[in-house]
Design a protein around this motif. Sequence first.
Motif, short mmCIF file in Angstrom:
data_model
loop_
_atom_site.label_atom_id
_atom_site.label_comp_id
_atom_site.label_asym_id
_atom_site.label_seq_id
_atom_site.Cartn_x
_atom_site.Cartn_y
_atom_site.Cartn_z
N MET A 197 51.39 17.32 45.02
CA MET A 197 52.10 17.50 43.76
C MET A 197 52.17 16.19 42.98
SD MET A 197 53.21 19.59 41.64
CE MET A 197 53.14 21.08 42.63
N ASN A 198 52.37 15.07 43.66
CA ASN A 198 52.34 13.77 42.98
C ASN A 198 51.00 13.55 42.29
OD1 ASN A 198 54.73 11.87 43.22
ND2 ASN A 198 54.57 12.54 45.35
N LEU B 39 42.72 11.13 37.17
CA LEU B 39 43.05 10.38 38.38
C LEU B 39 42.34 10.98 39.60
CD1 LEU B 39 44.89 8.15 39.70
CD2 LEU B 39 46.55 9.98 40.07
N SER B 40 41.78 10.11 40.42
CA SER B 40 41.09 10.55 41.64
C SER B 40 42.05 11.30 42.56
CB SER B 40 40.51 9.34 42.37
OG SER B 40 40.05 9.70 43.65
N ILE B 41 41.58 12.40 43.14
CA ILE B 41 42.42 13.14 44.06
C ILE B 41 42.37 12.55 45.47
CG2 ILE B 41 42.25 15.29 42.75
CD1 ILE B 41 40.20 16.27 44.82
N ASP B 42 41.31 11.81 45.78
CA ASP B 42 41.17 11.26 47.13
C ASP B 42 41.55 9.78 47.21
OD1 ASP B 42 40.35 13.69 48.16
OD2 ASP B 42 38.23 13.29 47.77
N GLU B 43 41.62 9.11 46.07
CA GLU B 43 42.10 7.73 46.02
C GLU B 43 43.09 7.60 44.86
OE1 GLU B 43 39.17 4.49 46.77
OE2 GLU B 43 37.70 6.12 46.62
N TYR C 140 45.76 22.74 49.55
CA TYR C 140 47.01 22.79 48.79
C TYR C 140 46.75 22.57 47.30
CZ TYR C 140 50.15 22.98 52.83
OH TYR C 140 50.83 23.38 53.95
N LEU C 141 45.86 21.64 46.97
CA LEU C 141 45.54 21.42 45.56
C LEU C 141 44.99 22.69 44.93
CD1 LEU C 141 43.87 17.86 45.69
CD2 LEU C 141 46.09 18.43 44.69
N ARG C 142 44.07 23.36 45.61
CA ARG C 142 43.50 24.61 45.08
C ARG C 142 44.58 25.67 44.92
NH1 ARG C 142 39.47 23.21 48.95
NH2 ARG C 142 37.52 22.55 47.94
N GLN C 143 45.42 25.77 45.93
CA GLN C 143 46.49 26.77 45.89
C GLN C 143 47.43 26.53 44.72
OE1 GLN C 143 48.82 26.97 49.50
NE2 GLN C 143 50.54 27.96 48.46
N ARG D 150 44.16 18.00 33.19
CA ARG D 150 44.32 17.72 34.62
C ARG D 150 43.74 18.86 35.44
NH1 ARG D 150 43.61 14.13 37.94
NH2 ARG D 150 45.02 13.92 39.72
N HIS D 151 43.92 20.08 34.96
CA HIS D 151 43.31 21.23 35.63
C HIS D 151 41.79 21.07 35.70
CE1 HIS D 151 45.65 24.88 36.75
NE2 HIS D 151 46.63 24.14 36.27
N GLU D 152 41.20 20.75 34.57
CA GLU D 152 39.74 20.59 34.53
C GLU D 152 39.29 19.52 35.51
OE1 GLU D 152 38.70 19.64 30.56
OE2 GLU D 152 39.29 21.59 29.72
N SER D 153 39.98 18.39 35.50
CA SER D 153 39.58 17.27 36.35
C SER D 153 39.69 17.61 37.83
CB SER D 153 40.44 16.05 36.03
OG SER D 153 40.20 15.00 36.95
N VAL D 154 40.84 18.15 38.24
CA VAL D 154 41.05 18.41 39.67
C VAL D 154 40.10 19.49 40.17
CG1 VAL D 154 42.72 19.20 41.40
CG2 VAL D 154 43.44 17.63 39.59
#
Length: 617
Positions: free
Chosen positions: A351-352, A405-409, A434-437, A497-501
């Motif tokens: 969530m952060n 913002l990178s989801i893994d870093e 969790y990100l997908r959910q 943010r939706h598009e990016s993630v």
Amino acid sequence: MAAREDDRMNPPVIGPTQGNSCRKVPVSECHRAGILGICVALVGCLVPALDGVGQERNPVTTDRDGRLSATAATEDADTLFGLDRVIDVELNISAEEWAKLQPPDGTRLDDAAVGRAFSDLIGDAIRGGNFRSEKSTRPGLAGYLGVDHQYGQADVTIDGEAIRSVGLRYKGNGTFVVGHKTGKYSFKIDFNEYRNGASFRGLRKLNLNNQVTDPSMMREALSYELFRAVGIPCSRVNFARVYLTVAGLKERAAQGLYTIVEQVDKRFLKNRFGEADGMLLKPSTFGVFRYLGEDWADYEVAYIPKTTPTELQQQRLIAFAKMLHQADDDAFAAAIEEYLNVDQFLRFLAMNVLLSNLDSFLGGAQNYYVYLDSASNRFHFLPWDMDISFGAFEMQGTPSTRRNLSIDEPQTSKNRLIERILAISRYKQTYHAYLRQYLDTHFAQKKVNAEIDRVAAILRPVIRANGKEAPGRFEKAIAESPSLFEPHALKFFVIKRHESVREQLAHERTGDTLGNEGEEFAGLMQWFTGPRIGLFLGLPVVLLLNASGWLWGILAGFRKGTRWGLLNAAFFPLAPLLYGFLVRRDLGKWSACWVLFAVTSMVIWLVLAVWLVGDGV
């Protein structure tokens, strides 16, 4: 009650009567009846005393006039929170008590002082220190300015209920500095500060956040809702119009619209975890779970316990920090779930990251709580202070890079916990799941934007409380597209943010990593510490000297003719020096002297710069 009144009107007859006859009761029967009556009376006395044994009960308190306080009137904090209305809060304090809230005499809060405080702060970050200064007992920017928020005694009225003799103080760091400039401060109310055991609707403390960094007024409130939706224990929130009376200085002065935020304390812990015997921490240090050696005193400064930890809890923290930083990969993977509620951490992290909440755990310095619960003996992360979530933390990256913002870093500084957790494939897969959910549920674009519209409908009628320009800024701040002065529009952030993630999860896009940028920024800001600050302050002066010499040389040259005017302009500083000292001393001597002085100052500045760059100090 009616039965008792009937009994008093028609007292029972002891023994049945028929006519004038009366049955005598034996003495032994009288004794039995008396003993039975005493037992009944004792039970009647004990029942109220035993009622609620094993339950947490708030003491019944009275105000100065002996009336029952709000604590006795209602203990249900649920009635205070919920993003469905705006309540009124009135603060009433004497001038003498108001003076206690103010920073110490001589404390400077101007731009120059704030700049020096940032310089000291960044110096501590570079040295790997804690996010606190020796100038104050409190952590954060305000502490670097020498501010240590103190309580004064006040009366408050919250949602129509008056509570007397509460503690009132300023709160915050950056928001305190901005509040000092605008006159809109954040406040903390402590119902227990001057009356032991006092509370309001079961709450011991309450926060009034000024939201001066958020023209939408809803970033923090929406963020808490989202964390709560994914099962993270966090504070409840509401909105309030705040009025301040300082006897003899101001009378019910409107302070604007605020966010009311529940305090994380023992009552909170008992409500969320079922117990409050664990260790609650509010870290304020540059790094997450840094290993500081075996001396608890060092951890006490960096991690700031909000409860009194036992020796075993102290050792648990030290052992976890040591394992995090020193264990090899296999040992870490085997031991991590003994120390950390990993599933809760992955949800907290997800969530952060979705919110690009960089002034927080992702930044590695402050604005989060950690709780070691006594039941599982594992650590849990709790969010705090999210007024610049939704990608609005301007000290890191740009609006575009924060949306991407990178989801893994996602960390903006070295964060061993995130690095090591996501290096374990099963945890990374769970985190991505969790990100997908959340993209399809709690953070679904339509759902979040609908909630923005719902809250906006509640705030729109009262947003003018923040000033005449507030309505216009409010609409721009929640819009589906950014504007020149509102690049962090809420709905636009959610869309992008939706598009990016989604594209990062599908390996169709690389997210922006702000960590290196942060290190470069810190390295650059190191120039503003120590003697280098003099070098940078001197540069504008040197440039101004040379610019004035150039102009003076041109004017002196044109006094002889166009040729020398153009030559002095094109071949500075050589031409003005030749002209003033050799060609026309009568016309250009003083301008040549000034040029010589300016050029000499530039040479000295360059020599010092080379020396400092070469680590001469």
